[in-house]
Design a protein around this motif. Structure first.
Motif, PDB file in Angstrom:
ATOM      1  N   GLY A   1      41.825  45.356  51.957  1.00  0.00           N
ATOM      2  CA  GLY A   1      42.163  45.554  50.552  1.00  0.00           C
ATOM      3  C   GLY A   1      43.613  45.289  50.235  1.00  0.00           C
ATOM      4  O   GLY A   1      43.936  44.766  49.164  1.00  0.00           O
TER       5      GLY A   1
ATOM      6  N   ASN B   1      45.058  51.937  48.375  1.00  0.00           N
ATOM      7  CA  ASN B   1      43.599  51.990  48.426  1.00  0.00           C
ATOM      8  C   ASN B   1      43.006  53.268  47.853  1.00  0.00           C
ATOM      9  O   ASN B   1      41.782  53.426  47.834  1.00  0.00           O
TER      10      ASN B   1
ATOM     11  N   MET C   1      40.293  44.843  46.403  1.00  0.00           N
ATOM     12  CA  MET C   1      39.792  46.223  46.382  1.00  0.00           C
ATOM     13  C   MET C   1      38.767  46.462  45.284  1.00  0.00           C
ATOM     14  O   MET C   1      38.141  47.522  45.255  1.00  0.00           O
TER      15      MET C   1
ATOM     16  N   GLN D   1      45.970  42.377  45.235  1.00  0.00           N
ATOM     17  CA  GLN D   1      45.314  43.410  46.042  1.00  0.00           C
ATOM     18  C   GLN D   1      44.138  44.025  45.293  1.00  0.00           C
ATOM     19  O   GLN D   1      43.102  44.338  45.896  1.00  0.00           O
TER      20      GLN D   1
ATOM     21  N   ASN E   1      40.654  52.038  45.461  1.00  0.00           N
ATOM     22  CA  ASN E   1      39.705  51.035  45.934  1.00  0.00           C
ATOM     23  C   ASN E   1      38.320  51.296  45.342  1.00  0.00           C
ATOM     24  O   ASN E   1      37.763  52.381  45.466  1.00  0.00           O
TER      25      ASN E   1
ATOM     26  N   MET F   1      39.946  48.938  54.143  1.00  0.00           N
ATOM     27  CA  MET F   1      41.205  49.325  53.517  1.00  0.00           C
ATOM     28  C   MET F   1      42.328  48.363  53.920  1.00  0.00           C
ATOM     29  O   MET F   1      43.174  48.008  53.096  1.00  0.00           O
TER      30      MET F   1
END
Length: 430
Positions: free
Chosen positions: A208, A238, A364, A360, A241, A205
């Motif tokens: 990510g 996240n 992710m 990001q 994610n 995380m």
């Protein structure tokens, strides 16, 4: 994370964008690794094909009783199998090295981001409110008579060391009221969804959202391997994610009030007095997850949400756009809100609002399927403080201070304080 195909197609533009961050070109190193990796993959595929062909021919040789040819082909199959395994291992190692390199390269700034080296080159875009004219020398927050009973640094140092504080009494209640006020404003008027999430997260995380691998020293990790979040950006972003989200669910606008933890690596000697820079603090964090077309407009909206908090509290501030050299790792553009602190006689950062594009999301693997159909696309993410609670407390105390050591409190907080309107010089709310 960056799209290697985009770098291959236009390395000059990639390096030019990073030049806004005052970085030397990195595409030659990236493309060299990529070329080596691809050559190993191609060679492995060729060796695999030759292995398959030799295996088939060996079967035919055995069938017709040609033992010499069968033995030669069997040896060739073994050699090609070893060659394929070696090339695949080399390709995997190069792929890992390439990924590690790409993970360390910051996001590409938008073309509108001003060039510059550091905070001195940031550009102010607007101001709100006039700093109050005092008829006495204003004090910093920790020097105000009414604040001192409720802001205990000595006990905090005994408990935890430097850069911690114990809040008590009226000061603690104002701090709590600020967080509640911010949450209520963002939920009721700005349409954000209140969220509560863990403050301990997995390494994946942190990777990510870009805190790892490059900035591990800025955060704390437990013996069990969890990381203490530096901000709820990590948890809120996240939440998607690895997901393929419904386009109709975008934008997702989230807000959370949480404890945050930062090692403040590299800040030795900076802001050591008071509670401006702490290892443990609270923030009300905003996160938006949207599609590729809406990111820039969402950035303006989120900035306005943060500005509204300051305006409701009557705190003078200015909004600046960060130059390339001062911008955070994951951002394509960042607006900083700086609040006026009369005790210091200058504006200090109280919120950063950043648009990250798909940077990001690539890390992710968070995507959405366009409403009209077609191939899934990466979501775009944004984050911003709405606001840092401790720094807002500082601003409220310093801007509201009176000559007798009491503090007049913003009207917006009165309902959260049971109708009390001031912090007395004795530290008691009245």
């Amino acid at each position: 994370m960056h799209d290697i195909r985009a770098i291959r197609e236009n390395p000059t533009a990639f390096d030019a964008a990073l030049g806004l961050r005052n970085m030397a070109p990195v595409s030659p190193e990236i493309l060299s690794l990529d070329a080596d990796r691809r050559s190993r993959i191609a060679a492995a595929e060729t060796a695999q094909a030759e292995q398959n062909r030799a295996s088939k021919e060996a079967g035919a040789a055995k069938g017709r009783g040609d033992d010499a040819e069968f033995q030669r082909l069997r040896a060739l199959v073994s050699a090609k199998k070893d060659e394929t395994s070696r090339l695949q291992a080399e390709a995997a190692a190069l792929d890992a090295k390439l990924r590690e390199l790409l993970l360390a390269v910051p996001n590409l700034p938008l073309e509108s981001v001003p060039a510059g080296q550091d905070e001195d080159d940031n550009v102010e875009i607007r101001r709100w409110g006039e700093p109050r004219a005092f008829d006495f020398a204003p004090r910093e927050h920790f020097e105000i008579a009414g604040v001192r009973p409720g802001m205990d640094f000595e006990t905090a140092a005994k408990l935890s060391g430097a850069r911690f504080v114990v809040l008590k009494g009226g000061v603690a209640r104002i701090h709590r009221a600020l967080a509640q006020f911010m949450l209520d404003l963002h939920v009721a008027e700005h349409g954000l969804e209140e969220t509560w999430a863990p403050v301990l997260v997995l390494s994946e995380m942190m990777e990510g959202t870009g805190q790892l691998p490059k900035f591990g020293e800025d955060s704390y990790q437990t013996r069990e391997g969890w990381w203490l979040i530096p901000t709820s950006e990590v948890t809120l972003t996240n939440t998607v994610n690895g997901d393929l989200v419904d386009h109709a669910s975008l934008p997702r606008r989230l807000v959370a009030h949480s404890q945050c933890f930062r090692s403040e690596a590299g800040s030795a000697g900076r802001d050591t007095a008071g509670m401006l820079r702490q290892h443990q603090f609270e923030k009300v964090e905003m996160v938006s997850i949207t599609d590729a077309e809406s990111g820039v407009a969402e950035h303006a909206r989120m900035t306005r949400c943060a500005e509204t908090v300051l305006e409701r509290l009557g705190l003078p501030y200015r909004t600046i756009v960060l130059c390339g050299g001062d911008m955070g790792f994951g951002a394509r553009i960042t607006h900083d809100l700086e609040v006026w602190l009369p005790g210091q006689g200058r504006y200090r950062e109280i919120s950063s609002v950043s648009y990250c594009g798909d940077f990001q999301a690539r890390r992710m693997n968070a995507r959405y399927r366009p409403a009209g159909g077609g191939k899934p696309e990466f979501v775009h993410t944004l984050n911003g403080s709405g606001l840092a609670v401790g720094r807002t407390l500082i601003a409220v105390l310093e801007n509201g201070q009176q000559a007798d050591g009491s503090v007049l409190l913003p009207e917006a907080l009165h309902p959260y304080l049971g109708g009390r309107t001031r912090l007395g010089a004795d530290g008691v709310l009245a």
